[in-house]
Design a protein around this motif. Sequence first.
Motif, short mmCIF file in Angstrom:
data_model
loop_
_atom_site.label_atom_id
_atom_site.label_comp_id
_atom_site.label_asym_id
_atom_site.label_seq_id
_atom_site.Cartn_x
_atom_site.Cartn_y
_atom_site.Cartn_z
N MET A 286 0.83 -1.19 0.00
CA MET A 286 0.00 0.00 0.00
C MET A 286 0.87 1.26 0.00
SD MET A 286 -3.28 -0.74 0.12
CE MET A 286 -4.43 -2.02 0.62
N ALA A 287 0.37 2.32 -0.61
CA ALA A 287 1.04 3.62 -0.58
C ALA A 287 0.16 4.59 0.18
CB ALA A 287 1.29 4.12 -1.99
N GLU A 288 0.72 5.18 1.24
CA GLU A 288 0.01 6.22 1.97
C GLU A 288 0.56 7.58 1.56
OE1 GLU A 288 0.51 5.19 6.08
OE2 GLU A 288 -0.93 3.52 5.97
N GLU A 289 -0.07 8.65 2.02
CA GLU A 289 0.29 9.99 1.58
C GLU A 289 1.74 10.34 1.88
OE1 GLU A 289 -4.20 10.11 2.10
OE2 GLU A 289 -2.52 9.25 3.18
N ALA A 290 2.32 9.72 2.91
CA ALA A 290 3.71 10.04 3.28
C ALA A 290 4.73 9.35 2.37
CB ALA A 290 3.96 9.63 4.73
N ASN A 291 4.28 8.40 1.54
CA ASN A 291 5.22 7.72 0.65
C ASN A 291 5.83 8.69 -0.35
OD1 ASN A 291 3.56 5.33 1.65
ND2 ASN A 291 5.02 4.30 0.31
N PRO A 292 7.09 8.47 -0.73
CA PRO A 292 7.74 9.39 -1.69
C PRO A 292 7.23 9.16 -3.11
CG PRO A 292 9.21 7.56 -1.15
CD PRO A 292 8.01 7.43 -0.24
N CYS A 293 7.59 10.08 -3.97
CA CYS A 293 7.24 9.98 -5.39
C CYS A 293 7.90 8.75 -6.00
CB CYS A 293 7.68 11.26 -6.10
SG CYS A 293 7.53 11.20 -7.88
N GLY A 294 7.19 8.08 -6.91
CA GLY A 294 7.76 6.93 -7.59
C GLY A 294 8.79 7.34 -8.64
N ASP A 295 9.39 6.34 -9.30
CA ASP A 295 10.47 6.63 -10.25
C ASP A 295 10.02 6.52 -11.71
OD1 ASP A 295 10.13 3.93 -10.39
OD2 ASP A 295 12.21 3.41 -9.89
N THR A 296 8.70 6.37 -11.96
CA THR A 296 8.23 6.33 -13.34
C THR A 296 8.10 7.76 -13.86
OG1 THR A 296 5.89 6.42 -12.74
CG2 THR A 296 6.92 4.24 -12.84
N ASN A 297 8.05 7.89 -15.18
CA ASN A 297 7.88 9.21 -15.78
C ASN A 297 6.55 9.84 -15.37
OD1 ASN A 297 10.34 9.19 -17.14
ND2 ASN A 297 9.47 8.17 -18.94
N LYS A 300 6.81 11.14 -11.81
CA LYS A 300 7.59 12.38 -11.76
C LYS A 300 6.78 13.56 -12.29
CE LYS A 300 11.98 9.91 -12.18
NZ LYS A 300 13.11 9.57 -13.08
N MET A 301 5.95 13.30 -13.31
CA MET A 301 5.10 14.36 -13.83
C MET A 301 4.08 14.80 -12.77
SD MET A 301 2.52 14.36 -17.12
CE MET A 301 1.35 13.24 -16.34
N CYS A 302 3.47 13.85 -12.07
CA CYS A 302 2.51 14.18 -11.01
C CYS A 302 3.18 15.03 -9.93
CB CYS A 302 1.95 12.90 -10.38
SG CYS A 302 0.87 11.95 -11.45
N ASN A 303 4.42 14.64 -9.57
CA ASN A 303 5.15 15.37 -8.54
C ASN A 303 5.44 16.81 -8.99
OD1 ASN A 303 6.72 15.53 -6.03
ND2 ASN A 303 8.49 15.66 -7.39
N GLU A 304 5.86 16.98 -10.24
CA GLU A 304 6.17 18.32 -10.74
C GLU A 304 4.92 19.20 -10.78
OE1 GLU A 304 8.25 20.44 -14.64
OE2 GLU A 304 8.42 18.28 -14.32
N LEU A 305 3.78 18.63 -11.16
CA LEU A 305 2.55 19.41 -11.21
C LEU A 305 2.07 19.79 -9.82
CD1 LEU A 305 0.63 17.46 -14.02
CD2 LEU A 305 1.90 19.60 -14.23
N GLU A 306 2.25 18.91 -8.86
CA GLU A 306 1.90 19.26 -7.48
C GLU A 306 2.80 20.36 -6.94
OE1 GLU A 306 1.64 15.95 -4.84
OE2 GLU A 306 0.16 14.85 -6.06
N GLU A 307 4.10 20.25 -7.21
CA GLU A 307 5.04 21.26 -6.72
C GLU A 307 4.79 22.63 -7.33
OE1 GLU A 307 8.89 19.63 -7.52
OE2 GLU A 307 8.99 18.58 -5.59
N ALA A 308 4.15 22.67 -8.51
CA ALA A 308 3.87 23.95 -9.15
C ALA A 308 2.92 24.82 -8.32
CB ALA A 308 3.27 23.71 -10.54
N TRP A 309 2.21 24.19 -7.37
CA TRP A 309 1.29 24.95 -6.51
C TRP A 309 1.97 25.47 -5.24
CZ3 TRP A 309 -3.20 26.79 -7.97
CH2 TRP A 309 -3.90 26.17 -9.01
N ASP A 310 3.20 25.07 -4.97
CA ASP A 310 3.87 25.44 -3.71
C ASP A 310 3.90 26.94 -3.44
OD1 ASP A 310 4.25 22.79 -3.18
OD2 ASP A 310 6.40 22.77 -3.64
#
Length: 463
Positions: A286-297, A300-310
């Motif tokens: 299982m992956a919970e919210e505290a899990n780090p970003c995965g290594d698939t493309n 990484k795209m999901c992570n970059e789009l989330e960080e754009a709101w920082d």
Amino acid sequence: MLEIFQLTLRPNYFRVKTALPTDVDTAFRWHEQSKAFERLLPTWEDIEILSDEGITNGSRVALNIKLGPFNRYWRIRRLNYFESRQFSEHMEKGSFKHWRYRHVFRKGDDVTSVMKDSIDYMLPFGSTGFILGKKYVTNRLKSIFRYRHEVLKRDLEFYSDKRREKPLNILIAGGTGFIGKALIPFLASQGNKITVLSRQPELSSRHWQPSKGVIDIKPNDKFDVVINLAGENIQKNWTSISSDKIKSSRLQSITLLRETLLKLETPPEIIINASSAGYYGHLNGMAEEANPCGDTNYAKMCNELEEAWDPIQSATTRVIHLRMGAVLSPKGGLLKKLVPLFKYGLGTRLEKGKQPFSWVSINDLIWSIGHCLLEKDISGPVNCASAEPTTIGEFSDIYAQHAKHSAVFKCPTPLLRCTLNKTTKEMFFQGTHAHPKKLLGSGFYFSTPDLPSALDHVLGKFY
């Protein structure tokens, strides 16, 4: 508890009674809200509301109902309106020879009420129409009313929640997609004011073109909540849309929206950004919210789009990233593609369908958004997927059972890998089970926690 009565002495009479979790005045007042009628339309029905004037005496609603290749225009007139007691709907034009639908509200105990819905109808073509159509109409009404009352009871829980302090002014970017079209009636029927930001000016309150930097929002506009659903649809064309196009489309939208919101004189209190359970890449557990970003493309795209709101997150603005599983609705996404295949006996099961599969029914997604608006301690990433784990193979088998068709074909995994683009291959073959720890920990419950109940809810439980 839903009670369905079919009276043998009145063969063209259908009656349903259900207990509601609020007092009579609250239950009746909800029905007077904007888009309440639209909110109760079953997900599997292809109905377009052309106009809706409310429920008071003399008001009318016009519908276009599609059955297969045929369109049928309905015009209904509302009569017998008595505040907090009843109203009725009389068909003036439609498919039946006669149709009257009455809603009656009665007091239960101190905090509950009872709603009785009754339909008096007559099929066309006399006794022939009765013999051929009676069973079909009865079973369809049972399924429709079960859905309507399930949705109504849960919506009333939100409508009467004590944390609901005031109506909200909500901006929805990308509100013309299938998620937005389902979300807007819920938010509007809760008494909120909705502004839709879309590339299609004829379908929206405000127009924008992210690729050209055009957006119809002024510095003195005030929005309590901003919900971002905008961006290129990943599932619109699985074989041709590139990862770069998906990423650039969504990043353009987020950047323009973020910079515009930063210039507002009064910043929004809440921003909800549609993200994906694909953020976690592939995990065996299982992956919970505290899990780090995965290594698939895709992760990484999901992570970059989330960080754009920082840059917009602050002490006065909380940002929520809703990491959604596959949204189950026949109006769009995976189910829209599967329904016709299984209907015509072309259901397909993956040869090695052991890939983890995170999913959520459309209404549980909508209710989770409502929960995030009420629960002030929720911020950051929020997994929005059923807590019950499943796989792609289990999903296709359970869907086949619901559709009463077998998944007769097996799709070889190498063939599927050849036909999908890179992003979608990662979604299919490197999935994970996203566990909704934050939602469950804050008191949210899923109305359709398992796959069979979810499919019954969004596709109809037929008898």
